[in-house]
Design a protein around this motif. Structure first.
Motif, mmCIF file in Angstrom:
data_model
loop_
_atom_site.group_PDB
_atom_site.id
_atom_site.type_symbol
_atom_site.label_atom_id
_atom_site.label_comp_id
_atom_site.label_asym_id
_atom_site.label_seq_id
_atom_site.Cartn_x
_atom_site.Cartn_y
_atom_site.Cartn_z
ATOM 1 N N CYS A 1 0.861 -1.186 0.000
ATOM 2 C CA CYS A 1 0.000 0.000 0.000
ATOM 3 C C CYS A 1 0.896 1.233 0.000
ATOM 4 C CB CYS A 1 -0.875 0.054 1.253
ATOM 5 S SG CYS A 1 -2.137 -1.178 1.344
ATOM 6 N N GLN B 1 -9.355 7.822 -4.402
ATOM 7 C CA GLN B 1 -9.078 9.188 -3.988
ATOM 8 C C GLN B 1 -9.483 9.387 -2.534
ATOM 9 O OE1 GLN B 1 -10.528 12.132 -6.710
ATOM 10 N NE2 GLN B 1 -10.411 13.755 -5.192
ATOM 11 N N LYS C 1 6.367 3.689 -1.444
ATOM 12 C CA LYS C 1 6.508 3.604 -2.894
ATOM 13 C C LYS C 1 7.437 2.459 -3.278
ATOM 14 C CE LYS C 1 8.014 6.291 -6.833
ATOM 15 N NZ LYS C 1 8.683 7.497 -7.256
ATOM 16 N N ARG D 1 0.758 5.858 -0.843
ATOM 17 C CA ARG D 1 0.044 7.059 -1.243
ATOM 18 C C ARG D 1 0.587 7.525 -2.580
ATOM 19 N NH1 ARG D 1 1.595 10.862 3.304
ATOM 20 N NH2 ARG D 1 0.883 12.418 1.844
ATOM 21 N N ARG D 2 -0.302 7.956 -3.440
ATOM 22 C CA ARG D 2 0.096 8.564 -4.713
ATOM 23 C C ARG D 2 -0.519 9.958 -4.721
ATOM 24 N NH1 ARG D 2 -1.280 4.943 -9.453
ATOM 25 N NH2 ARG D 2 0.756 4.048 -8.967
ATOM 26 N N VAL E 1 -3.125 3.631 -3.069
ATOM 27 C CA VAL E 1 -2.922 2.586 -4.063
ATOM 28 C C VAL E 1 -2.705 1.278 -3.318
ATOM 29 C CG1 VAL E 1 -1.511 1.793 -5.997
ATOM 30 C CG2 VAL E 1 -1.894 4.239 -5.663
ATOM 31 N N ALA F 1 5.246 3.586 -10.502
ATOM 32 C CA ALA F 1 4.460 4.345 -9.528
ATOM 33 C C ALA F 1 5.321 5.353 -8.813
ATOM 34 C CB ALA F 1 3.835 3.424 -8.503
ATOM 35 N N CYS G 1 -1.848 -2.779 -3.823
ATOM 36 C CA CYS G 1 -1.273 -3.738 -4.763
ATOM 37 C C CYS G 1 -1.392 -5.157 -4.226
ATOM 38 C CB CYS G 1 0.205 -3.442 -5.009
ATOM 39 S SG CYS G 1 0.511 -1.805 -5.690
ATOM 40 N N GLU H 1 -1.164 -3.528 -9.259
ATOM 41 C CA GLU H 1 -2.141 -2.636 -8.630
ATOM 42 C C GLU H 1 -3.540 -3.230 -8.716
ATOM 43 O OE1 GLU H 1 -2.121 1.449 -9.853
ATOM 44 O OE2 GLU H 1 0.036 1.629 -9.536
ATOM 45 N N GLN I 1 -6.945 2.042 -6.917
ATOM 46 C CA GLN I 1 -6.493 3.380 -6.546
ATOM 47 C C GLN I 1 -7.747 4.158 -6.190
ATOM 48 O OE1 GLN I 1 -3.650 5.538 -9.011
ATOM 49 N NE2 GLN I 1 -4.932 7.356 -8.862
ATOM 50 N N ASN J 1 -4.218 9.905 -3.165
ATOM 51 C CA ASN J 1 -4.804 8.619 -3.517
ATOM 52 C C ASN J 1 -4.149 7.513 -2.708
ATOM 53 O OD1 ASN J 1 -6.515 9.238 -6.033
ATOM 54 N ND2 ASN J 1 -4.561 10.205 -6.497
#
Length: 125
Positions: A55, A91, A116, A57-58, A79, A125, A81, A86, A89, A77
């Motif tokens: 997991c 918001q 990340k 944040r994007r 994300v 990503a 996986c 993935e 995603q 967001n």
């Protein structure tokens, strides 16, 4: 309300309903005992925690023209996986909600990786 799995398994509707009602809500996400629920319109998608591998944040920057100049809106967001990459995603309402959600997920899914992915893993990503 319709429950839709984001992984291969379809689970008992009564069990999903009771867990969903008792789950902690953060934006469109609800944290249940065994599953992560994602609300989209009239449907609720779910991911069992055992299927989550990573997991993070994007943050997307959306350029904006305003009366006093230009700026960027930051859209947070989550994300999620799994084994195949993935899964979802979603918001989030803001930075504070994203940080709280990540802390809760780290507590609920200690076996998953957080943050990340490295560039060498092939994810962009």
């Amino acid at each position: 309300m319709k429950f839709l799995p984001l992984t291969a398994e379809v689970e008992n509707r009564e069990e999903l309903t009771s867990e969903y009602k008792a789950a902690r809500e953060i934006g469109k996400v609800r944290l249940g005992e065994l599953r992560l629920f994602l609300r989209t319109g009239l449907s609720v998608h779910y991911i069992p925690y055992r299927d989550v591998r990573r997991c993070f944040r994007r943050v997307q920057l959306i350029p904006a023209k305003m009366c006093c100049g230009r700026g960027d809106f930051e859209i947070e967001n989550l994300v999620v996986c799994g084994d195949a990459g993935e899964i979802a995603q979603v918001q989030l309402p803001g930075t504070k909600a994203a940080k709280i959600l990540m802390e809760e997920l780290e507590r609920l899914i200690p076996e998953a990786e957080f943050g990340k992915p490295a560039a060498s893993e092939g994810n962009n990503a």
